[in-house]
Design a protein around this motif. Structure first.
Motif, PDB file in Angstrom:
ATOM      1  N   GLN A   6       0.829  -1.207   0.000  1.00 52.26           N
ATOM      2  CA  GLN A   6       0.000   0.000   0.000  1.00 52.26           C
ATOM      3  C   GLN A   6       0.864   1.257   0.000  1.00 52.26           C
ATOM      4  O   GLN A   6       0.577   2.219  -0.712  1.00 52.26           O
ATOM      5  N   LEU A   7       1.908   1.252   0.791  1.00 49.61           N
ATOM      6  CA  LEU A   7       2.783   2.414   0.866  1.00 49.61           C
ATOM      7  C   LEU A   7       3.492   2.656  -0.467  1.00 49.61           C
ATOM      8  O   LEU A   7       3.566   3.793  -0.940  1.00 49.61           O
ATOM      9  N   LYS A   8       3.984   1.591  -1.087  1.00 45.65           N
ATOM     10  CA  LYS A   8       4.652   1.740  -2.384  1.00 45.65           C
ATOM     11  C   LYS A   8       3.687   2.255  -3.447  1.00 45.65           C
ATOM     12  O   LYS A   8       4.026   3.134  -4.241  1.00 45.65           O
ATOM     13  N   GLU A   9       2.491   1.707  -3.473  1.00 47.08           N
ATOM     14  CA  GLU A   9       1.499   2.156  -4.449  1.00 47.08           C
ATOM     15  C   GLU A   9       1.085   3.597  -4.188  1.00 47.08           C
ATOM     16  O   GLU A   9       0.889   4.369  -5.123  1.00 47.08           O
ATOM     17  N   LEU A  10       0.946   3.958  -2.934  1.00 43.33           N
ATOM     18  CA  LEU A  10       0.603   5.325  -2.567  1.00 43.33           C
ATOM     19  C   LEU A  10       1.647   6.288  -3.121  1.00 43.33           C
ATOM     20  O   LEU A  10       1.319   7.297  -3.753  1.00 43.33           O
ATOM     21  N   VAL A  11       2.906   5.966  -2.931  1.00 47.06           N
ATOM     22  CA  VAL A  11       3.991   6.816  -3.428  1.00 47.06           C
ATOM     23  C   VAL A  11       3.962   6.870  -4.961  1.00 47.06           C
ATOM     24  O   VAL A  11       4.126   7.938  -5.550  1.00 47.06           O
ATOM     25  N   ASN A  12       3.719   5.740  -5.614  1.00 53.80           N
ATOM     26  CA  ASN A  12       3.646   5.730  -7.080  1.00 53.80           C
ATOM     27  C   ASN A  12       2.543   6.637  -7.599  1.00 53.80           C
ATOM     28  O   ASN A  12       2.721   7.331  -8.600  1.00 53.80           O
ATOM     29  N   PHE A  13       1.407   6.630  -6.944  1.00 53.30           N
ATOM     30  CA  PHE A  13       0.282   7.432  -7.405  1.00 53.30           C
ATOM     31  C   PHE A  13       0.371   8.893  -6.989  1.00 53.30           C
ATOM     32  O   PHE A  13      -0.375   9.725  -7.481  1.00 53.30           O
ATOM     33  N   MET A  14       1.267   9.219  -6.077  1.00 52.13           N
ATOM     34  CA  MET A  14       1.423  10.620  -5.666  1.00 52.13           C
ATOM     35  C   MET A  14       1.964  11.474  -6.801  1.00 52.13           C
ATOM     36  O   MET A  14       1.597  12.629  -6.941  1.00 52.13           O
ATOM     37  N   ASP A  15       2.829  10.933  -7.612  1.00 48.03           N
ATOM     38  CA  ASP A  15       3.482  11.692  -8.676  1.00 48.03           C
ATOM     39  C   ASP A  15       2.600  11.709  -9.919  1.00 48.03           C
ATOM     40  O   ASP A  15       2.851  11.027 -10.890  1.00 48.03           O
ATOM     41  N   VAL A  16       1.553  12.539  -9.890  1.00 42.44           N
ATOM     42  CA  VAL A  16       0.597  12.559 -10.987  1.00 42.44           C
ATOM     43  C   VAL A  16       1.150  13.220 -12.242  1.00 42.44           C
ATOM     44  O   VAL A  16       0.673  12.980 -13.342  1.00 42.44           O
ATOM     45  N   SER A  17       2.171  14.027 -12.114  1.00 42.25           N
ATOM     46  CA  SER A  17       2.710  14.745 -13.269  1.00 42.25           C
ATOM     47  C   SER A  17       3.887  14.021 -13.921  1.00 42.25           C
ATOM     48  O   SER A  17       4.463  14.520 -14.874  1.00 42.25           O
ATOM     49  N   HIS A  18       4.237  12.860 -13.410  1.00 40.77           N
ATOM     50  CA  HIS A  18       5.355  12.061 -13.943  1.00 40.77           C
ATOM     51  C   HIS A  18       6.668  12.827 -13.986  1.00 40.77           C
ATOM     52  O   HIS A  18       7.456  12.683 -14.914  1.00 40.77           O
ATOM     53  N   THR A  19       6.914  13.645 -12.976  1.00 41.15           N
ATOM     54  CA  THR A  19       8.164  14.394 -12.932  1.00 41.15           C
ATOM     55  C   THR A  19       9.245  13.634 -12.181  1.00 41.15           C
ATOM     56  O   THR A  19      10.398  14.034 -12.200  1.00 41.15           O
TER      57      THR A  19
END
Length: 101
Positions: A19-32
């Protein structure tokens, strides 16, 4: 990420590593490759309040991507429209008058 995990442990917020890894992956919505403060706060707040973060973060992620794509399409259409109008004004052979908006 270890700091976020520690924070969650300190405040008795239940989570799995996945869950934590997925949360971090989805935080970067702008793909920067970076997570800005607003993205971070929104994600952590939704997770800490018990809202299923993957569903919400996934929705936010895809909405942001769609918004970016729509902006790119609008920009390309605007440039194309301008080129068509320039061709029409120049009287290019075979150019037809564009439809008025």
């Amino acid at each position: 990420m270890p700091q976020v995990a520690q924070l969650f442990h300190e405040y008795y917020i239940e989570f799995t590593e996945y869950q934590l890894k997925e949360l971090v992956n989805f935080m970067d919505v702008s793909h920067t490759g970076r997570i800005d403060q607003q993205e971070f706060k929104r994600s952590i707040a939704s997770f800490a309040s018990g809202v299923k973060p993957l569903c919400i973060q996934e929705a936010i992620y895809y909405i942001a991507r769609c918004t970016n794509n729509v902006g790119e399409v609008r920009s390309k259409l605007s440039r194309l429209e301008e080129r068509v109008w320039r061709l029409d004004r120049a009287g290019a052979p075979g150019a037809q008058a564009p439809l008025s908006p």
